[in-house]
Design an enzyme around this catalytic site. Structure first.
Site, mmCIF file in Angstrom:
data_model
loop_
_atom_site.group_PDB
_atom_site.id
_atom_site.type_symbol
_atom_site.label_atom_id
_atom_site.label_comp_id
_atom_site.label_asym_id
_atom_site.label_seq_id
_atom_site.Cartn_x
_atom_site.Cartn_y
_atom_site.Cartn_z
ATOM 1 C CG HIS A 77 -62.196 -33.827 4.295
ATOM 2 N ND1 HIS A 77 -61.188 -33.103 3.725
ATOM 3 C CD2 HIS A 77 -62.438 -33.245 5.494
ATOM 4 C CE1 HIS A 77 -60.835 -32.127 4.554
ATOM 5 N NE2 HIS A 77 -61.573 -32.192 5.616
ATOM 6 C CE1 TYR B 253 -52.173 -32.378 3.897
ATOM 7 C CE2 TYR B 253 -51.152 -33.121 5.934
ATOM 8 C CZ TYR B 253 -51.940 -33.377 4.825
ATOM 9 O OH TYR B 253 -52.491 -34.617 4.650
ATOM 10 N N PRO C 46 -48.314 -41.567 10.274
ATOM 11 C CG PRO C 46 -49.183 -41.008 12.354
ATOM 12 C CD PRO C 46 -47.921 -41.339 11.659
ATOM 13 C CE LYS D 23 -51.664 -42.931 0.863
ATOM 14 N NZ LYS D 23 -52.681 -42.825 -0.189
ATOM 15 C CE1 TYR E 231 -55.252 -35.372 0.910
ATOM 16 C CE2 TYR E 231 -53.319 -36.391 1.887
ATOM 17 C CZ TYR E 231 -54.408 -35.549 1.978
ATOM 18 O OH TYR E 231 -54.659 -34.869 3.163
HETATM 19 P P1 FAS Z 1 -54.489 -52.081 15.557
HETATM 20 O O1 FAS Z 1 -53.294 -51.630 16.359
HETATM 21 O O2 FAS Z 1 -55.575 -51.100 15.251
HETATM 22 O O3 FAS Z 1 -55.201 -53.311 16.312
HETATM 23 C C1 FAS Z 1 -54.418 -54.330 16.885
HETATM 24 C C2 FAS Z 1 -55.272 -54.992 17.968
HETATM 25 O O4 FAS Z 1 -54.532 -56.109 18.482
HETATM 26 C C3 FAS Z 1 -55.542 -54.059 19.156
HETATM 27 O O5 FAS Z 1 -56.914 -54.099 19.477
HETATM 28 C C4 FAS Z 1 -54.675 -54.644 20.281
HETATM 29 O O6 FAS Z 1 -55.291 -54.484 21.545
HETATM 30 C C5 FAS Z 1 -54.608 -56.111 19.899
HETATM 31 N N1 FAS Z 1 -53.403 -56.814 20.378
HETATM 32 C C6 FAS Z 1 -52.120 -56.394 20.324
HETATM 33 N N2 FAS Z 1 -51.297 -57.341 20.818
HETATM 34 C C7 FAS Z 1 -52.093 -58.409 21.185
HETATM 35 C C8 FAS Z 1 -51.826 -59.696 21.752
HETATM 36 N N3 FAS Z 1 -50.592 -60.080 22.027
HETATM 37 N N4 FAS Z 1 -52.873 -60.519 21.980
HETATM 38 C C9 FAS Z 1 -54.155 -60.133 21.677
HETATM 39 N N5 FAS Z 1 -54.471 -58.927 21.152
HETATM 40 C C10 FAS Z 1 -53.439 -58.075 20.908
HETATM 41 N N6 FAS Z 1 -53.869 -44.501 10.110
HETATM 42 C C11 FAS Z 1 -54.547 -43.884 9.101
HETATM 43 O O7 FAS Z 1 -54.847 -44.520 8.071
HETATM 44 N N7 FAS Z 1 -54.943 -42.557 9.225
HETATM 45 C C12 FAS Z 1 -54.690 -41.826 10.349
HETATM 46 O O8 FAS Z 1 -55.087 -40.655 10.432
HETATM 47 C C13 FAS Z 1 -53.983 -42.449 11.434
HETATM 48 N N8 FAS Z 1 -53.751 -41.759 12.578
HETATM 49 C C14 FAS Z 1 -53.146 -42.406 13.614
HETATM 50 C C15 FAS Z 1 -52.920 -41.715 14.820
HETATM 51 C C16 FAS Z 1 -52.319 -42.373 15.896
HETATM 52 C C17 FAS Z 1 -52.095 -41.601 17.178
HETATM 53 C C18 FAS Z 1 -51.911 -43.722 15.776
HETATM 54 C C19 FAS Z 1 -51.231 -44.439 16.931
HETATM 55 C C20 FAS Z 1 -52.111 -44.409 14.592
HETATM 56 C C21 FAS Z 1 -52.736 -43.760 13.505
HETATM 57 N N9 FAS Z 1 -52.971 -44.421 12.303
HETATM 58 C C22 FAS Z 1 -53.600 -43.808 11.260
HETATM 59 C C23 FAS Z 1 -52.546 -45.790 12.114
HETATM 60 C C24 FAS Z 1 -53.542 -46.772 12.734
HETATM 61 O O9 FAS Z 1 -54.840 -46.366 12.446
HETATM 62 C C25 FAS Z 1 -53.224 -48.182 12.271
HETATM 63 O O10 FAS Z 1 -52.737 -48.210 10.951
HETATM 64 C C26 FAS Z 1 -54.401 -49.137 12.364
HETATM 65 O O11 FAS Z 1 -54.918 -49.097 13.658
HETATM 66 C C27 FAS Z 1 -53.900 -50.538 12.008
HETATM 67 O O12 FAS Z 1 -54.919 -51.456 12.271
HETATM 68 P P2 FAS Z 1 -54.551 -52.946 12.803
HETATM 69 O O13 FAS Z 1 -53.449 -53.491 11.997
HETATM 70 O O14 FAS Z 1 -55.840 -53.659 12.897
HETATM 71 O O15 FAS Z 1 -53.895 -52.712 14.248
#
Ligand code: FAS
Length: 391
Positions: A72, A201, A293, A297, A388
């Site tokens: 993309h 955008y 978001p 990143k 970007y």
């Molecule tokens: P994660 O939140 O993915 O994973 C954390 C894990 O820890 C989860 O599985 C959770 O269940 C577990 N956990 C939490 N507390 C715990 C506990 N006490 N005990 C055991 N397990 C526990 N980022 C982008 O780069 N591009 C995007 O387009 C984008 N869009 C997004 C849209 C939305 C709606 C949201 C909410 C986020 C978006 N993000 C985007 C950001 C998102 O992707 C995060 O940056 C990414 O998931 C971060 O990954 P982790 O740090 O692994 O955390």
């Protein structure tokens, strides 16, 4: 129970870390509070920067991305003064994004870790990390039946997001830089093919609207909304009408409608914790820093930090070299702050501030100039493209 490294969280950060440690023969375990299906079906990010694909590739984790990822390289800005497109694949470093839904990447990483003999304790919630300031930290947990337990470790990696046990266990004096951008988005996932061949955008007096492909038949949309808007406040018809209006469908063509299968209101906030290491406890991913978001990143930084931490822990545990763990925090923070700066710049580019009075008007005029210079200046476009897709 015990492991050399206890990883809390089976998201992109925890699973990339676990796979690399496993590959180097380091004894590790992943504690995940959700069940496997819950983790695999959590749709979130979808844009991988080139460095993320390189990290996955050099650690043998890119199978799914290679099969299902799609290049993309164009974004389209639609404003009151017209629209313009940036073919960022031919600007700056000349690299595209790879579109690959985060939950598919997580499913790939999970399967790879388990197939490789890794252990994930699903339904196991970490409550707190104790004794992190010494060489024998422990993680208190509750399993799916509510039974308490404890994991002993040499190191603990908190990859459990912004509300996880890792952040709750930080010592007093940890610095948290926080910014509430004063903007909220209604994030939507539509069962509809993308309406543009670009990231869209739309800057509109009624608010921002965004369009990001997730796959050939799923598209993510964003609608700027008031802070306290309930996710179910708007009917599907109203949502599509508002998207059409803000994306100026009457001038540039209708959006392809479909069923809205997921919606959530996300307040655009950012934060960074400093430092990211406390003795034997390390933070990675959203647990380390939250990005809005706006510039896609967050998941990319999570993968980068996971590889940095994995290499540092392998050096410390296998080779007895502490340099990587000693420098982990400073190395990650350099990348985090650069990503924060660009995400912040994107938020101010795309959103009117509701500030009343001349301060708001002054800021508005600056925003129009920023958009115009992005449209007209080749050097500005190169800078934009580099930031970007950069991490
Ligand atoms: P994660 O939140 O993915 O994973 C954390 C894990 O820890 C989860 O599985 C959770 O269940 C577990 N956990 C939490 N507390 C715990 C506990 N006490 N005990 C055991 N397990 C526990 N980022 C982008 O780069 N591009 C995007 O387009 C984008 N869009 C997004 C849209 C939305 C709606 C949201 C909410 C986020 C978006 N993000 C985007 C950001 C998102 O992707 C995060 O940056 C990414 O998931 C971060 O990954 P982790 O740090 O692994 O955390």
């Amino acid at each position: 129970e015990s492991a050399d490294v206890v990883i809390i969280g089976a998201g992109p950060a925890g699973l990339v870390l676990g796979n690399i440690l496993l590959r180097h023969g380091v004894d590790c375990v992943v504690l995940e509070r959700a069940d496997r299906e819950g983790v695999e079906n959590r749709a979130r990010a979808g844009f991988l920067v080139p460095n993320t694909v390189r990290i996955l590739e050099r650690n043998g984790l890119d199978g799914g991305v290679r099969r299902g990822g799609r290049e993309h390289g164009v974004c389209e800005f639609r404003t009151e003064t017209g629209r313009f497109r940036l073919d960022y694949r031919r600007l700056g470093t000349g690299e595209p994004h790879t579109v690959y839904p985060q939950h598919e990447l997580v499913a790939d990483l999970m399967a790879r870790f388990l197939d490789g003999g890794g252990t994930i304790r699903f339904g196991t919630e970490a409550a707190a990390v104790a004794d992190a300031d010494g060489p024998a930290p422990s993680v208190t947990v509750r399993d799916a039946d509510g039974r308490p337990g404890r994991w002993r470790a040499r190191y603990v990696a908190a990859c459990d997001g912004r509300h996880g046990a890792g952040r709750r266990s930080l010592p007093p004096g940890t610095v948290r830089h926080h910014r509430d951008h004063g903007v909220s988005w209604l994030g939507l996932l539509a069962e509809a093919p993308p309406s543009l061949d670009a990231v869209g955008y739309a800057v509109h007096p009624r608010g921002f609207a965004g369009h990001m492909a997730r796959s050939a038949d799923i598209t993510r949309y964003y609608l700027q909304c008031d802070r306290d808007t309930p996710a179910d406040a708007w009917s599907e018809d109203l949502i599509w009408d508002e998207l059409d209006l803000r994306m100026r469908a009457s001038a540039y063509g209708p959006l392809v409608r479909g069923r809205i299968v997921q919606r959530s209101v996300v307040a655009l906030e950012s934060d960074v914790l400093e430092p990211l290491r406390h003795g034997s406890l390390f933070l990675a991913g959203d647990a380390a820093a939250l990005l809005s978001p706006s510039a896609a990143k967050g998941a990319n930084l999570a993968v980068l930090e996971a590889e940095l931490l994995a290499r540092a822990l392998v050096d410390a545990l296998v080779h007895g070299d502490p340099e990587g763990i000693d420098r982990y925090s400073e190395r990650c923070l350099a990348h985090i702050w650069r990503a924060q700066e660009f995400s912040h710049w994107m938020i101010r580019l795309l959103h009117e501030r509701a500030d009343p009075g001349d301060a708001g008007l002054f800021r508005e005029r600056l925003r129009h100039v920023r958009l115009a210079s992005l449209r007209d200046s080749a050097s500005r476009q190169d800078w934009f493209a580099e930031q970007y897709v950069g991490i």
